[in-house]
Design a protein around this motif. Structure first.
Motif, PDB file in Angstrom:
ATOM      1  N   GLN A   9     -26.408  11.099 -35.879  1.00  0.00           N
ATOM      2  CA  GLN A   9     -25.547  10.931 -37.046  1.00  0.00           C
ATOM      3  C   GLN A   9     -24.327  10.082 -36.715  1.00  0.00           C
ATOM      4  O   GLN A   9     -23.937   9.187 -37.474  1.00  0.00           O
ATOM      5  CB  GLN A   9     -25.118  12.311 -37.573  1.00  0.00           C
ATOM      6  CG  GLN A   9     -24.146  12.276 -38.750  1.00  0.00           C
ATOM      7  CD  GLN A   9     -24.804  11.864 -40.054  1.00  0.00           C
ATOM      8  OE1 GLN A   9     -26.010  11.585 -40.085  1.00  0.00           O
ATOM      9  NE2 GLN A   9     -24.030  11.815 -41.121  1.00  0.00           N
ATOM     10  N   LEU A  10     -23.713  10.319 -35.553  1.00  0.00           N
ATOM     11  CA  LEU A  10     -22.538   9.545 -35.152  1.00  0.00           C
ATOM     12  C   LEU A  10     -22.914   8.100 -34.866  1.00  0.00           C
ATOM     13  O   LEU A  10     -22.154   7.170 -35.192  1.00  0.00           O
ATOM     14  CB  LEU A  10     -21.894  10.186 -33.924  1.00  0.00           C
ATOM     15  CG  LEU A  10     -20.609   9.526 -33.406  1.00  0.00           C
ATOM     16  CD1 LEU A  10     -19.556   9.470 -34.508  1.00  0.00           C
ATOM     17  CD2 LEU A  10     -20.082  10.249 -32.180  1.00  0.00           C
ATOM     18  N   ASN A  12     -25.257   6.402 -36.326  1.00  0.00           N
ATOM     19  CA  ASN A  12     -25.436   5.748 -37.625  1.00  0.00           C
ATOM     20  C   ASN A  12     -24.097   5.463 -38.290  1.00  0.00           C
ATOM     21  O   ASN A  12     -23.919   4.433 -38.952  1.00  0.00           O
ATOM     22  CB  ASN A  12     -26.293   6.627 -38.537  1.00  0.00           C
ATOM     23  CG  ASN A  12     -27.757   6.635 -38.114  1.00  0.00           C
ATOM     24  OD1 ASN A  12     -28.231   5.681 -37.503  1.00  0.00           O
ATOM     25  ND2 ASN A  12     -28.467   7.707 -38.431  1.00  0.00           N
ATOM     26  N   GLN A  13     -23.128   6.373 -38.124  1.00  0.00           N
ATOM     27  CA  GLN A  13     -21.828   6.156 -38.742  1.00  0.00           C
ATOM     28  C   GLN A  13     -21.063   5.023 -38.053  1.00  0.00           C
ATOM     29  O   GLN A  13     -20.320   4.284 -38.699  1.00  0.00           O
ATOM     30  CB  GLN A  13     -21.020   7.460 -38.700  1.00  0.00           C
ATOM     31  CG  GLN A  13     -21.554   8.510 -39.679  1.00  0.00           C
ATOM     32  CD  GLN A  13     -20.780   9.810 -39.621  1.00  0.00           C
ATOM     33  OE1 GLN A  13     -20.135  10.104 -38.616  1.00  0.00           O
ATOM     34  NE2 GLN A  13     -20.850  10.590 -40.691  1.00  0.00           N
ATOM     35  N   ALA A  16     -22.565   2.028 -39.418  1.00  0.00           N
ATOM     36  CA  ALA A  16     -22.098   1.841 -40.791  1.00  0.00           C
ATOM     37  C   ALA A  16     -20.743   1.141 -40.811  1.00  0.00           C
ATOM     38  O   ALA A  16     -20.425   0.402 -41.749  1.00  0.00           O
ATOM     39  CB  ALA A  16     -22.006   3.189 -41.507  1.00  0.00           C
ATOM     40  N   SER A 101     -27.716   3.632 -41.877  1.00  0.00           N
ATOM     41  CA  SER A 101     -26.253   3.540 -41.828  1.00  0.00           C
ATOM     42  C   SER A 101     -25.647   3.962 -43.160  1.00  0.00           C
ATOM     43  O   SER A 101     -24.653   4.707 -43.200  1.00  0.00           O
ATOM     44  CB  SER A 101     -25.815   2.112 -41.488  1.00  0.00           C
ATOM     45  OG  SER A 101     -26.291   1.724 -40.220  1.00  0.00           O
ATOM     46  N   SER A 104     -25.872   7.705 -43.748  1.00  0.00           N
ATOM     47  CA  SER A 104     -24.979   8.524 -42.919  1.00  0.00           C
ATOM     48  C   SER A 104     -23.587   8.668 -43.511  1.00  0.00           C
ATOM     49  O   SER A 104     -22.817   9.526 -43.081  1.00  0.00           O
ATOM     50  CB  SER A 104     -24.875   7.921 -41.512  1.00  0.00           C
ATOM     51  OG  SER A 104     -24.152   6.698 -41.543  1.00  0.00           O
ATOM     52  N   VAL A 105     -23.226   7.823 -44.501  1.00  0.00           N
ATOM     53  CA  VAL A 105     -21.888   7.900 -45.099  1.00  0.00           C
ATOM     54  C   VAL A 105     -21.954   8.096 -46.612  1.00  0.00           C
ATOM     55  O   VAL A 105     -20.996   7.819 -47.330  1.00  0.00           O
ATOM     56  CB  VAL A 105     -21.069   6.623 -44.767  1.00  0.00           C
ATOM     57  CG1 VAL A 105     -20.743   6.557 -43.300  1.00  0.00           C
ATOM     58  CG2 VAL A 105     -21.809   5.355 -45.218  1.00  0.00           C
ATOM     59  N   PHE A 149     -18.740   7.288 -48.569  1.00  0.00           N
ATOM     60  CA  PHE A 149     -17.705   7.724 -47.620  1.00  0.00           C
ATOM     61  C   PHE A 149     -17.186   9.141 -47.915  1.00  0.00           C
ATOM     62  O   PHE A 149     -16.055   9.470 -47.570  1.00  0.00           O
ATOM     63  CB  PHE A 149     -16.518   6.739 -47.601  1.00  0.00           C
ATOM     64  CG  PHE A 149     -16.882   5.348 -47.192  1.00  0.00           C
ATOM     65  CD1 PHE A 149     -17.741   5.114 -46.119  1.00  0.00           C
ATOM     66  CD2 PHE A 149     -16.378   4.240 -47.874  1.00  0.00           C
ATOM     67  CE1 PHE A 149     -18.069   3.828 -45.726  1.00  0.00           C
ATOM     68  CE2 PHE A 149     -16.713   2.949 -47.490  1.00  0.00           C
ATOM     69  CZ  PHE A 149     -17.564   2.737 -46.416  1.00  0.00           C
ATOM     70  N   ASN A 151     -18.011  11.808 -46.481  1.00  0.00           N
ATOM     71  CA  ASN A 151     -17.855  12.543 -45.230  1.00  0.00           C
ATOM     72  C   ASN A 151     -17.009  11.801 -44.204  1.00  0.00           C
ATOM     73  O   ASN A 151     -16.890  12.231 -43.061  1.00  0.00           O
ATOM     74  CB  ASN A 151     -19.226  12.872 -44.637  1.00  0.00           C
ATOM     75  CG  ASN A 151     -20.096  11.630 -44.461  1.00  0.00           C
ATOM     76  OD1 ASN A 151     -19.703  10.535 -44.890  1.00  0.00           O
ATOM     77  ND2 ASN A 151     -21.250  11.784 -43.844  1.00  0.00           N
ATOM     78  N   THR A 152     -16.445  10.667 -44.616  1.00  0.00           N
ATOM     79  CA  THR A 152     -15.519   9.912 -43.734  1.00  0.00           C
ATOM     80  C   THR A 152     -14.281   9.563 -44.553  1.00  0.00           C
ATOM     81  O   THR A 152     -14.106   8.411 -44.973  1.00  0.00           O
ATOM     82  CB  THR A 152     -16.192   8.633 -43.188  1.00  0.00           C
ATOM     83  OG1 THR A 152     -16.725   7.884 -44.296  1.00  0.00           O
ATOM     84  CG2 THR A 152     -17.303   8.964 -42.215  1.00  0.00           C
ATOM     85  N   ARG A 155     -12.257   6.342 -43.955  1.00  0.00           N
ATOM     86  CA  ARG A 155     -12.817   5.081 -44.478  1.00  0.00           C
ATOM     87  C   ARG A 155     -12.578   4.973 -45.983  1.00  0.00           C
ATOM     88  O   ARG A 155     -12.319   3.890 -46.507  1.00  0.00           O
ATOM     89  CB  ARG A 155     -14.325   5.023 -44.199  1.00  0.00           C
ATOM     90  CG  ARG A 155     -14.715   4.942 -42.754  1.00  0.00           C
ATOM     91  CD  ARG A 155     -14.348   3.593 -42.145  1.00  0.00           C
ATOM     92  NE  ARG A 155     -14.915   2.491 -42.868  1.00  0.00           N
ATOM     93  CZ  ARG A 155     -16.171   2.049 -42.723  1.00  0.00           C
ATOM     94  NH1 ARG A 155     -16.973   2.636 -41.858  1.00  0.00           N
ATOM     95  NH2 ARG A 155     -16.606   1.018 -43.407  1.00  0.00           N
TER      96      ARG A 155
END
Length: 590
Positions: A9-10, A12-13, A16, A101, A104-105, A149, A151-152, A155
């Motif tokens: 997961q990390l 892919n982020q 991204a 990618s 994942s976000v 985004f 989960n980020t 960003r």
């Protein structure tokens, strides 16, 4: 912290972060997948500028049920399978990073159906290991991206307003639509249709799409070109010099249908417009370049905006010389030879503003007796290559007509079949003198001037190697350069026209251009700047009284001169006012 493997997961982020900059980046990657799948109809739905929702549906080949989960895995693709495939990529995508990618976000759902199956299949991007579920779906693929985004949050804070993000999507779609006239596009924002482009399969349909995306003014003030040489093909629309912009917002360049931003291409285009564009202004163009995929490396940037040409100097010269030649030929056309509705042959009047359009039509002002009195003088002044074989046509005026008067010692007023011609006599004469100086210089060539005391220049080893490899080019530019050591060069001669120039700085500028663009036109630029100064000082000055014969001679010289629409500084030299425009000033016929 010890070295350890990162979780999927990390990974892919992180990927991204390179591929997914904003909602428009997501749209770009998904649209390229649709085009690679052979779709000819694509629908895009976005909400809140793409932050809340991006949904793309196409009628492409679709994805097999068993490949849905694989499509969401990193480095999984159907577009390349070997190094040989990578060296001659013809698809827009090939990395196999976009879908995982994006997933994942965001909250991604992938749905697809192939034409030979009875059911579509859908898969939730958050659980790519689950089995796809059956679903009713037309043939093709739909991808839904929600809550970008989510989960980020760091960003997400960098995103702009809804209007700004949507404008980036709209701009991106228009750029992609210009590369694929055979595909129809529909864009909806917040459930309202904002753009609809039908497939453009005919020449008139393509003109309509260009006009719809770039505006009718661009189409009216541009030239269509189509040139092929040395295994390369350049086609498209190039804006006339007087149709320029304050920003580079109307510059579209595609290599093998891929939109790119390349410094070699940009430099070549700027060089082609150098003599005719006003200082600080930007040209407008829509150009397509095609060449062997093996001669261009697209695997340079994660977002695939940049490319690297294997023969960058050859590409640069091809683009530069093609555009320079086409722009030079935008001279003054004989009015009687124009076909009604011909958009490829316009007077410079149409260069100055979209409102100033030339239309060939008879001038019914009852002055036929007076006009015949000019016939004898006209035959003497008229260029030989414009003499018409049919004697019955000799009563027509030349393209810029005949002089009527001089206004305030600055402008020449002339009458032609279309109406009134206004000429800035200094600007026009400056271009005439400049073109003659350049022509004479080209015939003589660049003459070398040996230096009384050769100049030693300290450079890097890379620059020294480059100077040694480019010895032939330097000799053509009258620069005799020898290598003295690993990091030392000796300049023995410079162009005679540039006598007094600092040899060391000139060499450094040349090498800098070669490192950046693979070639250099620095010497010619300096010489042209010198010739332009000579032309400016040597041309007729304002407030000088011209006789009628001198004014007519100036008009005839203008008709024979390349790039006469602009002076050396890019300012217009003449403008046409039609009879309709003059009648409108006095409300005649209303």
């Amino acid at each position: 912290m010890r070295i350890h493997a990162l979780p999927s997961q990390l990974i892919n982020q992180i990927a991204a972060g390179e591929v997914v900059e904003r909602p428009a980046s997501v749209v770009k990657e998904l649209l390229e997948n649709s085009l690679d799948a052979g779709a000819d109809r694509i629908e895009i739905d976005v909400e809140q500028g793409g932050i809340k929702l991006i949904r793309i549906r196409d009628n492409g080949s679709g994805i097999q049920k068993d490949d849905l989960a694989l499509a969401l895995s990193r480095h999984a693709t159907s577009k390349v399978g070997s190094l040989q495939d990578l060296e001659q990529v013809t698809s827009l995508g090939f990395r196999g990073e976009a879908l995982p990618s994006i997933a994942s976000v965001s909250r991604l759902t992938l749905t697809s159906r192939q034409a030979d199956t009875n059911s579509g299949w859908t898969l939730d991007g958050s659980d790519a290991t689950a089995d796809p579920a059956p679903v009713a779906h037309p043939h093709g693929t739909s991808i839904e991206v929600r809550d970008l985004f989510f989960n980020t949050p760091a960003r997400r804070k960098f995103l702009k307003t809804e209007r700004t993000e949507y404008s980036h999507i709209d701009s991106l779609l228009k750029r992609l639509a210009m590369s694929r006239f055979d595909v129809g596009f529909t864009l909806r924002h917040n459930q309202r249709e904002t753009l609809s482009l039908s497939p453009a399969l005919t020449s008139s349909d393509r003109d309509r799409r260009v006009s719809q995306v770039l505006g009718n003014a661009f189409l009216e003030n541009s030239l269509f070109i189509q040139i092929e040489a040395a295994g390369m093909r350049l086609s498209g629309w190039v804006g006339r010099p007087t149709f320029n912009r304050s920003q580079a917002d109307m510059q579209y360049f595609y290599v093998n249908r891929r939109m790119v931003r390349d410094k070699v291409v940009s430099h070549a285009v700027r060089q082609a417009y150098q003599d005719v564009l006003f200082h600080g202004r930007q040209p407008a163009y829509l150009l397509f370049m095609e060449l062997d995929p093996r001669l261009v490396d697209v695997n340079v940037h994660p977002a695939k905006y940049e490319v690297r040409f294997r023969e960058s100097r050859q590409v640069h010269d091809f683009i530069f010389r093609t555009l320079q030649r086409e722009l030079a030929e935008t001279g003054i056309e004989p009015q009687g030879d124009m076909a009604p509705g011909d958009n490829t042959v316009n007077l410079v009047a149409s260069e100055l503003a979209s409102a100033h359009r030339f239309e060939a039509r008879p001038l019914n002002l009852g002055v036929s007796d007076r006009r015949t009195a000019y016939d004898a003088a006209f035959q003497v002044q008229r260029p030989q290559n414009q003499l018409r074989a049919d004697a019955s046509e000799t009563s027509g005026a030349p393209p810029l007509g005949f002089a009527l008067a001089q206004l305030h010692g600055i402008y020449v007023l002339a009458q032609n079949d279309a109406g009134l011609v206004l000429v800035d006599m200094h600007a026009a004469h400056e271009r005439i003198v400049y073109e003659r100086l350049k022509q004479n210089f080209e015939q003589e060539g660049i003459i070398a001037q040996p230096l009384l005391v050769p100049v030693t220049v300290a450079v890097s080893e890379h620059e020294a190697n480059l100077a040694e490899e480019a010895g032939e080019l330097l000799n053509e530019l009258a620069m005799e350069v020898d290598r003295l050591g690993t990091e030392k060069l000796l300049v023995r001669s410079i162009p005679a026209k540039l006598q007094g120039t600092d040899p060391e700085q000139l060499l450094r500028d040349l090498l800098s251009d070669m490192v950046e663009y693979g070639t250099s036109d620095r010497v010619r630029q300096e010489i042209n700047a010198l010739l332009a100064g000579m032309a400016c000082h040597g041309s007729v000055r304002a407030n000088r009284k011209l006789t009628m014969d001198e004014m007519n001679a100036l008009l005839r010289d203008m008709e024979r001169t390349e790039r006469i629409g602009q002076c050396n500084h890019g300012r217009p030299t003449w403008v046409q006012l039609s009879m309709d425009e003059l009648d409108g000033l006095f409300l005649r016929g209303q």
